[in-house]
Scaffold this active site. Structure first.
Site, PDB file in Angstrom:
ATOM      1  CB  CYS A   3      68.958  38.290  62.572  1.00 26.90           C
ATOM      2  SG  CYS A   3      68.353  36.996  61.477  1.00 26.90           S
ATOM      3  CB  CYS A  11      69.361  38.599  58.784  1.00 28.36           C
ATOM      4  SG  CYS A  11      67.999  38.118  59.835  1.00 28.36           S
ATOM      5  CG  ASP A  12      72.338  41.041  59.210  1.00 27.25           C
ATOM      6  OD1 ASP A  12      71.849  41.200  58.079  1.00 27.25           O
ATOM      7  OD2 ASP A  12      71.858  41.543  60.235  1.00 27.25           O
TER       8      ASP A  12
END
Ligand code: NAP
Length: 307
Positions: A131, A134-135
């Site tokens: 993701c 997300c990261d």
């Protein structure tokens, strides 16, 4: 007889549990084999509203679970292995134990598809991610690799150039599944380097619990080489966890639940929440919102039925 059974304990399932528990419906949550869902595979979540310092993914999902538990939500280990949605009450086999339910909320999510390398599995959350939203932020000024040839891979590679100094896009063949517009956008981005007909053989370095590089192989020539990278993003698609409901509710060709508006599915009394229906947004906050919607619809449905 249960008022509500919720399948899945990610952000969507736990939020549905919180709302139905608080409505005094004493929901039963079937945790599933990937308890906590995709959030349990991430580290710091910085885009969930209300946490200005960020919060760890596993903590966030555990907090929602606790909050639901405070209002009487009940959790059971394991997964639904068999289901009969042909009549009400619905019947669900949970690891050998049959339960009857007046309503069902399916929040079983979608699992990221992985390459299947042992090193990849060991380094998830330590440089390997599925993701970018997300990261990606953790790789400012770093070298990043994205694997895949579909729209997700193009989107993630483009997004990651906001952070990474260089983004390698690795795809196993010459042709792309991605739409022309997304592919062209990635091709025009000077910070994306395309490595086509290339497969990833190994991710380094499990002994350091950190991504330091990969071993690549040209699928045509057989040439093998190492490339140093700091972040490794797998974007080769997702698999919705709906196989147990196949043939009983309407699914699209890829297995995602087809929404009939709001949180409704093709079966009256069965509701959807989160990534099991959503292939577009896939965020913790949208999954939580969807869990809330499904809970409210289940509650109204039960009320209308006189329960
Ligand atoms: P996808 O279209 O199914 O593409 C998956 C890609 O991963 C393919 O290029 C495939 O290669 C590759 N792949 C699969 N297994 C692999 C393996 N074991 N090793 C190496 N490569 C592998 O998946 P997606 O990109 O996640 O997209 C899913 C759907 O969401 C699509 O309909 C897409 O259009 C949509 N989407 C849209 C947007 C947007 O419009 N903004 C953004 C994201 C996703 P092959 O091509 O060789 O099979």
């Amino acid at each position: 007889m249960r008022n509500v059974v919720i399948v899945g304990s990610g952000c969507a399932g736990n939020t549905a549990a919180l709302y139905t528990a608080r409505a005094n419906l004493q929901p039963l949550v079937v945790k599933g084999y990937e308890a906590g869902g995709q959030l349990s595979l991430t580290t710091l979540v910085e885009n969930f509203p209300g946490f200005p310092e960020g919060i760890n993914g596993p903590d966030l999902v555990e907090n929602i679970k606790k909050q639901a538990g405070n209002f009487g939500a009940e959790y059971v280990e394991g997964a639904v292995t068999e289901a009969d949605l042909s009549r009400r009450p619905f019947r669900l086999n949970i690891e050998g134990q049959w339960e009857e339910a007046r309503t069902l909320i399916i929040a079983s999510g979608a699992s990221a598809r992985w390459l299947g390398l042992e090193s990849e599995q060991k380094l998830i959350g330590h440089g390997v991610s599925s993701c970018a939203t997300c990261d990606g932020f953790f790789y400012r000024g770093k070298k990043i690799m994205v694997v895949g040839g579909g729209d997700s891979a193009m989107e993630e590679a483009n997004f990651l150039t906001r952070f990474g100094e260089e983004v390698f896009l690795v795809h196993r063949r010459e042709g792309f599944r991605a739409s022309k517009i997304m592919l062209e956008r990635a091709r025009r981005n000077p910070r994306i380097r395309f490595l086509t007909s290339t497969v990833v053989e190994e991710i380094y370095d499990v002994s350091m619990n950190l991504v330091t590089g990969v071993r690549l192989r040209n699928a045509v020539t057989g040439q093998v080489w190492d490339q140093a990278v700091d972040g490794f993003f797998v974007a080769i698609g997702h698999i919705p966890n709906t196989s147990v409901f196949r043939g009983q509710i309407e699914l699209d060709a890829d297995g995602y639940i087809i929404s009939k508006g709001g949180a409704r599915t093709s079966v009256t009394g069965v509701f959807h929440a989160g990534d099991v229906q959503d292939r577009v947004y896939r965020q913790a906050i949208t999954a939580a919102g969807a869990g809330c919607m499904a809970a409210i619809e289940a509650e109204r449905f039960l009320e209308a039925e006189g329960h």
